[in-house]
Design an enzyme around this catalytic site. Sequence first.
Site, PDB file in Angstrom:
ATOM      1  CB  ALA A 130      52.414  50.003  55.679  1.00 55.09           C
ATOM      2  CB  THR A 158      38.616  43.326  61.259  1.00 52.36           C
ATOM      3  OG1 THR A 158      38.598  44.505  60.472  1.00 52.36           O
ATOM      4  CG2 THR A 158      37.186  42.861  61.498  1.00 52.36           C
ATOM      5  NE  ARG A 267       7.283  63.276  55.975  1.00 51.93           N
ATOM      6  CZ  ARG A 267       7.012  64.082  56.997  1.00 51.93           C
ATOM      7  NH1 ARG A 267       6.266  63.671  58.002  1.00 51.93           N
ATOM      8  NH2 ARG A 267       7.482  65.310  57.005  1.00 51.93           N
ATOM      9  CG  HIS A 277       5.875  63.966  45.647  1.00 51.23           C
ATOM     10  ND1 HIS A 277       4.839  64.700  45.128  1.00 51.23           N
ATOM     11  CD2 HIS A 277       5.673  63.927  46.986  1.00 51.23           C
ATOM     12  CE1 HIS A 277       4.049  65.110  46.106  1.00 51.23           C
ATOM     13  NE2 HIS A 277       4.524  64.646  47.242  1.00 51.23           N
ATOM     14  CD  GLN A 278       9.214  62.450  37.002  1.00 46.99           C
ATOM     15  OE1 GLN A 278       9.517  63.637  36.840  1.00 46.99           O
ATOM     16  NE2 GLN A 278       8.753  61.698  36.030  1.00 46.99           N
ATOM     17  CB  VAL A 336      13.946  58.820  50.967  1.00 46.32           C
ATOM     18  CG1 VAL A 336      12.499  58.362  51.091  1.00 46.32           C
ATOM     19  CG2 VAL A 336      14.432  58.678  49.521  1.00 46.32           C
ATOM     20  CD  GLU A 362      38.660  42.479  52.890  1.00 45.22           C
ATOM     21  OE1 GLU A 362      38.851  42.035  51.757  1.00 45.22           O
ATOM     22  OE2 GLU A 362      38.206  41.821  53.822  1.00 45.22           O
ATOM     23  N   GLY A 363      41.007  47.773  50.954  1.00 48.46           N
ATOM     24  CA  GLY A 363      41.388  48.553  49.779  1.00 48.46           C
ATOM     25  C   GLY A 363      40.366  49.650  49.538  1.00 48.46           C
TER      26      GLY A 363
HETATM   27  N1  CAA Z   1      47.727  38.607  42.514  1.00 53.58           N
HETATM   28  C1  CAA Z   1      49.007  38.141  42.450  1.00 53.58           C
HETATM   29  N2  CAA Z   1      50.083  38.961  42.344  1.00 53.58           N
HETATM   30  C2  CAA Z   1      49.838  40.290  42.303  1.00 53.58           C
HETATM   31  C3  CAA Z   1      48.541  40.841  42.360  1.00 53.58           C
HETATM   32  C4  CAA Z   1      47.458  39.936  42.460  1.00 53.58           C
HETATM   33  N3  CAA Z   1      46.202  40.359  42.538  1.00 53.58           N
HETATM   34  N4  CAA Z   1      48.605  42.184  42.320  1.00 53.58           N
HETATM   35  C5  CAA Z   1      49.911  42.499  42.216  1.00 53.58           C
HETATM   36  N5  CAA Z   1      50.648  41.347  42.182  1.00 53.58           N
HETATM   37  C6  CAA Z   1      52.097  41.230  42.045  1.00 53.58           C
HETATM   38  C7  CAA Z   1      52.588  41.999  40.818  1.00 53.58           C
HETATM   39  O1  CAA Z   1      52.512  41.193  39.668  1.00 53.58           O
HETATM   40  C8  CAA Z   1      54.008  42.363  41.191  1.00 53.58           C
HETATM   41  O2  CAA Z   1      54.804  41.203  40.969  1.00 53.58           O
HETATM   42  P1  CAA Z   1      56.398  41.273  40.671  1.00 53.58           P
HETATM   43  O3  CAA Z   1      57.070  41.423  42.002  1.00 53.58           O
HETATM   44  O4  CAA Z   1      56.692  39.947  40.054  1.00 53.58           O
HETATM   45  O5  CAA Z   1      56.635  42.438  39.762  1.00 53.58           O
HETATM   46  C9  CAA Z   1      53.921  42.572  42.700  1.00 53.58           C
HETATM   47  O6  CAA Z   1      52.732  41.868  43.151  1.00 53.58           O
HETATM   48  C10 CAA Z   1      53.824  44.024  43.094  1.00 53.58           C
HETATM   49  O7  CAA Z   1      52.672  44.567  42.476  1.00 53.58           O
HETATM   50  P2  CAA Z   1      52.460  46.141  42.309  1.00 53.58           P
HETATM   51  O8  CAA Z   1      53.654  46.701  41.620  1.00 53.58           O
HETATM   52  O9  CAA Z   1      51.125  46.334  41.687  1.00 53.58           O
HETATM   53  O10 CAA Z   1      52.489  46.646  43.823  1.00 53.58           O
HETATM   54  P3  CAA Z   1      52.197  48.044  44.472  1.00 53.58           P
HETATM   55  O11 CAA Z   1      53.163  48.261  45.589  1.00 53.58           O
HETATM   56  O12 CAA Z   1      52.098  49.105  43.419  1.00 53.58           O
HETATM   57  O13 CAA Z   1      50.785  47.842  45.213  1.00 53.58           O
HETATM   58  C11 CAA Z   1      48.399  47.854  45.411  1.00 53.58           C
HETATM   59  C12 CAA Z   1      49.641  47.466  44.586  1.00 53.58           C
HETATM   60  C13 CAA Z   1      47.227  47.426  44.574  1.00 53.58           C
HETATM   61  C14 CAA Z   1      48.336  49.333  45.695  1.00 53.58           C
HETATM   62  C15 CAA Z   1      48.436  47.054  46.738  1.00 53.58           C
HETATM   63  O14 CAA Z   1      49.447  47.498  47.592  1.00 53.58           O
HETATM   64  C16 CAA Z   1      47.104  47.084  47.469  1.00 53.58           C
HETATM   65  O15 CAA Z   1      46.198  46.307  47.171  1.00 53.58           O
HETATM   66  N6  CAA Z   1      46.955  48.001  48.483  1.00 53.58           N
HETATM   67  C17 CAA Z   1      45.748  48.029  49.285  1.00 53.58           C
HETATM   68  C18 CAA Z   1      45.918  47.175  50.482  1.00 53.58           C
HETATM   69  C19 CAA Z   1      44.628  46.842  51.149  1.00 53.58           C
HETATM   70  O16 CAA Z   1      43.649  46.461  50.528  1.00 53.58           O
HETATM   71  N7  CAA Z   1      44.644  46.919  52.481  1.00 53.58           N
HETATM   72  C20 CAA Z   1      43.519  46.559  53.247  1.00 53.58           C
HETATM   73  C21 CAA Z   1      43.960  45.717  54.395  1.00 53.58           C
HETATM   74  S1  CAA Z   1      42.922  44.441  54.824  1.00 53.58           S
HETATM   75  C22 CAA Z   1      41.618  45.111  55.649  1.00 53.58           C
HETATM   76  O17 CAA Z   1      41.186  46.205  55.453  1.00 53.58           O
HETATM   77  C23 CAA Z   1      41.121  44.171  56.574  1.00 53.58           C
HETATM   78  C24 CAA Z   1      40.049  44.370  57.516  1.00 53.58           C
HETATM   79  O18 CAA Z   1      40.345  44.300  58.668  1.00 53.58           O
HETATM   80  C25 CAA Z   1      38.645  44.403  57.078  1.00 53.58           C
END
Ligand code: CAA
Length: 390
Positions: A130, A158, A267, A277-278, A336, A362-363
């Site tokens: 996941a 992290t 350089r 150089h452009q 470069v 973070e996505g």
């Molecule tokens: N704010 C509030 N509610 C939200 C929302 C938001 N920004 N985005 C979606 N929702 C709500 C929706 O309204 C929906 O509500 P209902 O149940 O009432 O219908 C519900 O959440 C489900 O939304 P989606 O149908 O859009 O859900 P989805 O399963 O299609 O997923 C997604 C959406 C954007 C793909 C999401 O799963 C996502 O952001 N995935 C990426 C995850 C991510 O960023 N992981 C990184 C982990 S952290 C990390 O990297 C940390 C590190 O260590 C640096």
Amino acid sequence: MVDFTLTDEQKSLRELAHDFAEREIRPVAWELDRTAGWPQAILDKAHAIGLMNTHMPEEYGGSGLSYLDGCIISEELAWGCSGVQTSLGANSLASVPVILAGSEEVKREFAEELVAEPKIASFCLTEPGAGSDVSGMRTRAVRKGDKYVINGSKCFITNGSYADWFIVYAKTDPEAGHRGISAFLVRKDDTIVVDKKEDKMGQRASNTATITFAETEVDARYLLGEENKGFKLAMRVLDHTRPGISAVATGISRAAFEFASTYAKERVQFGVPIAMHQAIQFLIADMATKVHLSRLATWNSAVLLDQGRRNTLESSHAKRFAADSAMEVATDAVQVYGGYGFIKDYPVEKLMRDAKIMQLYEGTSQIQRLVIARETLLPRRIEEPATATA
Ligand code: CAA
């Protein structure tokens, strides 16, 4: 009014963060990259001068800086080294859910510890099965009396090896998809196994580990918000933290742009500095534009949060653009430098490796595009309060 003129206080914060990056981070950044070392000494110093946990509200003993202030600081620290910055800044991912959804008692307990000492908290969302698909998680939390019992494994966490606290997302209703996830604040104990410190391509001064929970008991008061509302909490957290990540990407771009500009003026090829150089000028010009627009998009997404407005679309714009730009700018900086850019003795090779993770954590950039497409084509009305302090 549209105005990004920094206040005197913001200029002082930027100077403080820049001086810290220049004195404490840059001199050791390439060595930390080589050894994949943990920058505890830097964390201790940053904590002492208020460069960690900057978003912690004043009522809980924090400095209560704005999200824009946080972005200004993060860009400077990432200019020093984005791996070190990630170690310094990742507490925000773990504390935003507490601030957004914890009870007063839990907020106070958690905040006071982080403010008092350079402690670490990690955000445990991702699992082997996941990543982008958050609702596919398998970690389970089962209520037993006044406790929950958590079982499951989280990866790519992290700061995981050094965390005193974890924010753990787990299924409390496995049949309910994203509507069956809850978030918990979990203190480290001996039922939690931290292993598999990842050997990463870039940002090697940040720690990334696997965390396994085996019959881990959590007091029910550490449930954050309502049971089964954890998915939306996670989404709101990411809305709050993506501006900071965009600032990190901007810091990488700016560092790469500065190194490439300086090198281009030194350089000499065909009898003149290559900056004459452009072909090189156009590379430098594109880098400058990307740094500038990354910062504007970042600040815009942070200011919306500071105004108490939902910034889902703008934080995805900022994260997508700044992350992709960091990769492009760092790659062009290597260009470069020519063959020297490919050599570890020169600084830009590290920046190119560091930039890559910006498009992943973070996505991913693809997830940001997905959010942008949904927010643009089918804008949703989401009622929850946007600000961490709301
Ligand atoms: N704010 C509030 N509610 C939200 C929302 C938001 N920004 N985005 C979606 N929702 C709500 C929706 O309204 C929906 O509500 P209902 O149940 O009432 O219908 C519900 O959440 C489900 O939304 P989606 O149908 O859009 O859900 P989805 O399963 O299609 O997923 C997604 C959406 C954007 C793909 C999401 O799963 C996502 O952001 N995935 C990426 C995850 C991510 O960023 N992981 C990184 C982990 S952290 C990390 O990297 C940390 C590190 O260590 C640096």
